[in-house]
Design an enzyme around this catalytic site. Structure first.
Site, mmCIF file in Angstrom:
data_model
loop_
_atom_site.group_PDB
_atom_site.id
_atom_site.type_symbol
_atom_site.label_atom_id
_atom_site.label_comp_id
_atom_site.label_asym_id
_atom_site.label_seq_id
_atom_site.Cartn_x
_atom_site.Cartn_y
_atom_site.Cartn_z
ATOM 1 C CE LYS A 146 1.934 -9.537 -14.788
ATOM 2 N NZ LYS A 146 3.267 -10.153 -14.756
ATOM 3 C CD1 TRP A 150 -4.728 -5.490 -2.214
ATOM 4 C CD2 TRP A 150 -2.558 -5.969 -2.309
ATOM 5 N NE1 TRP A 150 -4.594 -6.645 -2.936
ATOM 6 C CE2 TRP A 150 -3.283 -6.966 -3.013
ATOM 7 C CE3 TRP A 150 -1.168 -6.076 -2.251
ATOM 8 C CZ2 TRP A 150 -2.660 -8.048 -3.643
ATOM 9 C CZ3 TRP A 150 -0.555 -7.147 -2.879
ATOM 10 C CH2 TRP A 150 -1.290 -8.104 -3.561
ATOM 11 C CD GLU A 209 8.982 -18.965 -14.931
ATOM 12 O OE1 GLU A 209 8.841 -17.729 -14.865
ATOM 13 O OE2 GLU A 209 8.118 -19.707 -15.446
ATOM 14 C CG ASN A 241 2.388 1.083 3.842
ATOM 15 O OD1 ASN A 241 1.174 1.257 3.839
ATOM 16 N ND2 ASN A 241 3.186 1.618 2.939
ATOM 17 N N GLY A 242 2.500 -2.590 6.355
ATOM 18 C CA GLY A 242 3.140 -3.717 7.028
ATOM 19 C C GLY A 242 2.131 -4.619 7.705
ATOM 20 C CG HIS A 288 15.006 -40.673 -23.071
ATOM 21 N ND1 HIS A 288 15.012 -42.008 -23.410
ATOM 22 C CD2 HIS A 288 15.377 -40.613 -21.764
ATOM 23 C CE1 HIS A 288 15.344 -42.737 -22.359
ATOM 24 N NE2 HIS A 288 15.575 -41.912 -21.348
ATOM 25 C CD GLU A 317 6.994 -15.295 -20.562
ATOM 26 O OE1 GLU A 317 5.779 -15.411 -20.370
ATOM 27 O OE2 GLU A 317 7.813 -15.043 -19.652
ATOM 28 C CB CYS A 322 -0.958 -0.022 1.182
ATOM 29 S SG CYS A 322 -0.255 -0.702 2.691
ATOM 30 N NE ARG A 378 3.577 1.437 -2.636
ATOM 31 C CZ ARG A 378 4.746 1.086 -2.139
ATOM 32 N NH1 ARG A 378 5.861 1.372 -2.814
ATOM 33 N NH2 ARG A 378 4.840 0.457 -0.993
ATOM 34 C CE LYS A 389 9.403 -15.042 -16.209
ATOM 35 N NZ LYS A 389 8.383 -15.932 -16.778
#
Length: 609
Positions: free
Chosen positions: A604, A76, A482, A100-101, A505, A489, A2, A27, A486
């Site tokens: 996205k 948030w 992954e 925040n936190g 193989h 992409e 936040c 954010r 990346k």
């Protein structure tokens, strides 16, 4: 995740705070609010609203605020739903606070304060801080904040205003970002530089334990030992775009660097070191189903599917439950055998991935209990699942996922230990070891972040190759998938990920001097096997880039390029190897001149089939 903005000076605080919050919209947030110290009446006026800042503007459009000091916040939700009464600022009899936190001991403090007669209006941990500060207030707001923060366990950055001390704002931080902006006849506090960069270029970066007193013409800082200290001012020469990216070249680069923080935020409040327990109260309603489940089906797409493959290893090891991992678009059209003894686990960053959502709805119709790992509060998946574990990664602007992946693995790691607890497949000693190992991840990731320039130099040597093979074994096999994804992409280089044992193989036929092989070869139970795979590549004149454990001179002599990472458990090596492959893909793409944050043809969030 936040945003905080605080202002004291001679200008209209309302305008400055709203402008600052707008600059922090990237954010992510679900509600917002302001607390303004009315100069003529010397009272705090508070306004809060759910949704976007335009709702807050509409709510206050007819109000004439006569204020030169105030605090603002975008929230948030972590504790409590996104509602106006859970939104910040929180008020306690003449003072207002934004936070925040996550406060880990808030329930204990809430009980103590309730016993003293304090009445809580929200479901948040943040309101506890406001009442706690008021409980110590005896004219000196600085001393009250100092005493209150000494009792807090967890992460926090706070800004506080008080009717009894209208000439100052108190700001404090511990393990949660907060910067101070030094202006001419005005001063600021904010959770991030872009919030107030249009008003000042001079910033002070608070350290953990610092408490600051902001007046319009001065800033005083006291350290964790309550001693007055001087912190250096830094001049920030960023343009507006750079400010939003916090000085990084691209959002993807910024988000790679945010991963230690994101993992830390995802872990906050979820564990007890004293009892060696993972706490997931959000799963209470389905804990019985989780305890008795015969199988778990993990369903996801793309990067989230790779996280699910890592999760399979973790859940089967920790909880002793069979796990299947499926691609959502295929799962929907299988004659899947499901019943009430199967747990369906959806993994999705956005919570709106069409195939994953459809697969979950199908599983619900067949009687499965449903669980989600998601980054977006209030998303379709999070609303429809029976239980949700949130990744506190914050907004991910770059299309190629980075911190969403590592926080998803964090959640799966925690879920594995949690299942081990309730299914009695892990004893206290094992839980303690694995929890401590997980808590060490952010620091070890920081170490790997320092390899940025080293990996960039390796990328310079290999960016012009047209084909890559990524190899890994056991837990690092999904990381190889992954890493290849990346590179595909964002650099548009053809790359394939494979379990290293499968190389013989088929892919071994492709090995020659024109196809580098990126191998994840850190120490593990299958280390000798991966060494054999590297030797097979070298015997065919192949090129090998490898991640290795520090001081592994044996492999260093066999490879064309190595990136060493700290020695750690196989489970934690997943996080560290991931950072290396992210950096490699990022630098290849950047050096090739590609649009790193918005690669061609990709979106996205895939909200269509």
């Amino acid at each position: 995740m936040c945003g905080i903005v605080a202002y004291i000076g001679e200008k209209n605080a309302y305008d400055i705070l709203l402008e600052g919050l707008e600059r922090l919209e990237y954010r992510g947030y679900d509600s917002a609010g302001l607390a303004l110290l009315d100069k003529s009446e010397n009272i705090i006026k508070t306004v809060r609203s759910v949704g976007k800042l335009k709702n807050l503007r509409e709510k206050t459009s007819s109000t004439d605020f006569n204020s030169k000091a105030g605090i603002g916040h975008t929230r948030w939700a972590t504790h409590g739903k996104p509602t106006s009464y859970n939104a910040h600022p929180h008020v306690s009899k003449g003072l207002a606070l934004v936070h925040n936190g996550i406060i880990e001991n808030y329930l204990q403090l809430k009980k103590e304060l309730t016993d003293k007669g304090y009445v809580f209006q929200s479901e948040t941990d943040s309101e506890v801080i406001a009442h706690l500060i008021h409980s110590y207030l005896n004219g000196d707001i600085l001393e009250a904040v100092r005493k209150a923060t000494n009792k807090l366990n967890g992460a926090f950055s706070v800004a506080v205003i008080s009717e009894d001390n209208p000439d100052r704002i108190i700001a404090a931080r511990n393990d949660s970002p907060l910067v101070l902006g030094a202006g001419d006849g005005e001063n600021f506090a904010a959770s991030d530089i872009p919030a107030v960069l249009s008003h000042t270029r001079n910033f002070i970066f608070m350290e953990d334990g610092d408490i600051a007193v902001l007046r319009k013409d001065s800033i005083e800082i006291y350290d964790k030992n309550h001693k007055k200290v001087e912190r250096d001012k830094k001049y920030i020469d960023w343009n507006p775009v750079m400010a939003e990216k916090a000085g990084f070249r691209h959002f993807m680069q910024k988000e790679i660097y945010e991963q230690p923080r994101a993992v830390t935020d995802t872990l906050r409040g979820k564990y007890s070191l004293e009892e060696s327990l993972i706490r997931l109260p959000e799963l209470d309603e389905i804990s019985g189903a989780l305890k008795d489940a015969s199988r778990i089906h993990i369903v996801a797409c793309g990067t989230s599917w790779h996280a699910g493959l890592v999760g399979k290893f973790l859940l089967e090891k920790f909880a002793g439950v069979p796990v299947e991992v499926d691609i959502a678009s295929e799962y929907r059209y299988r004659d899947t055998i499901l019943d009430e003894n199967v747990i369906f686990l959806a993994i999705t960053q956005s919570g709106e991935t069409a195939d994953t959502l459809a697969a979950m709805r199908m599983a619900k119709k067949k009687g499965c209990s449903t669980l989600a790992i998601c980054n977006v509060l209030g998303s379709s998946v999070s609303r429809e699942a029976d239980g949700v574990i949130y990744t506190h990664a914050g907004p991910e602007i770059g299309v190629a996922s980075t911190k969403a992946f590592t926080t998803q693995i964090t959640c799966l790691y925690m879920l594995g230990i949690y299942l081990g607890q309730i299914r009695n497949t892990m004893n206290e000693k094992s839980r303690s070891e694995y929890i401590h190992s997980l808590l060490g991840v952010p620091e070890q990731m920081e170490y790997v972040l320092n390899k940025d320039s080293e990996i960039e130099n390796i990328a310079k040597d290999f960016k012009d190759y047209k084909d890559f093979l990524f190899l890994g074994r056991h837990l690092n096999y999904p990381v190889a998938l992954e890493g290849a994804l990346k590179l595909k992409e964002i650099s548009y280089i053809h790359a394939e990920g494979y379990p290293a044992g499968e190389m013989k193989h088929g892919p071994i036929a492709l090995i020659d001097e024109n196809m580098p092989v990126f191998t994840l070869a850190t120490k593990s139970r299958v280390y000798d096997k991966i060494v054999s795979n590297i030797e097979e590549v070298k015997a065919r004149d192949g090129i090998v880039i490898a991640t290795v454990t520090e001081n592994d001179t044996h492999l260093a002599d066999k490879c064309d390029a190595v990136i060493s990472i700290p020695g750690t458990s196989e489970e934690v090596s997943v996080f560290l190897n991931t950072v290396v492959t992210q950096f490699f893909a990022y630098h290849c793409a950047r050096l090739l001149g590609n649009d790193v944050d918005q690669p061609r043809n990709l979106a996205k969030s895939v909200t269509v089939e």
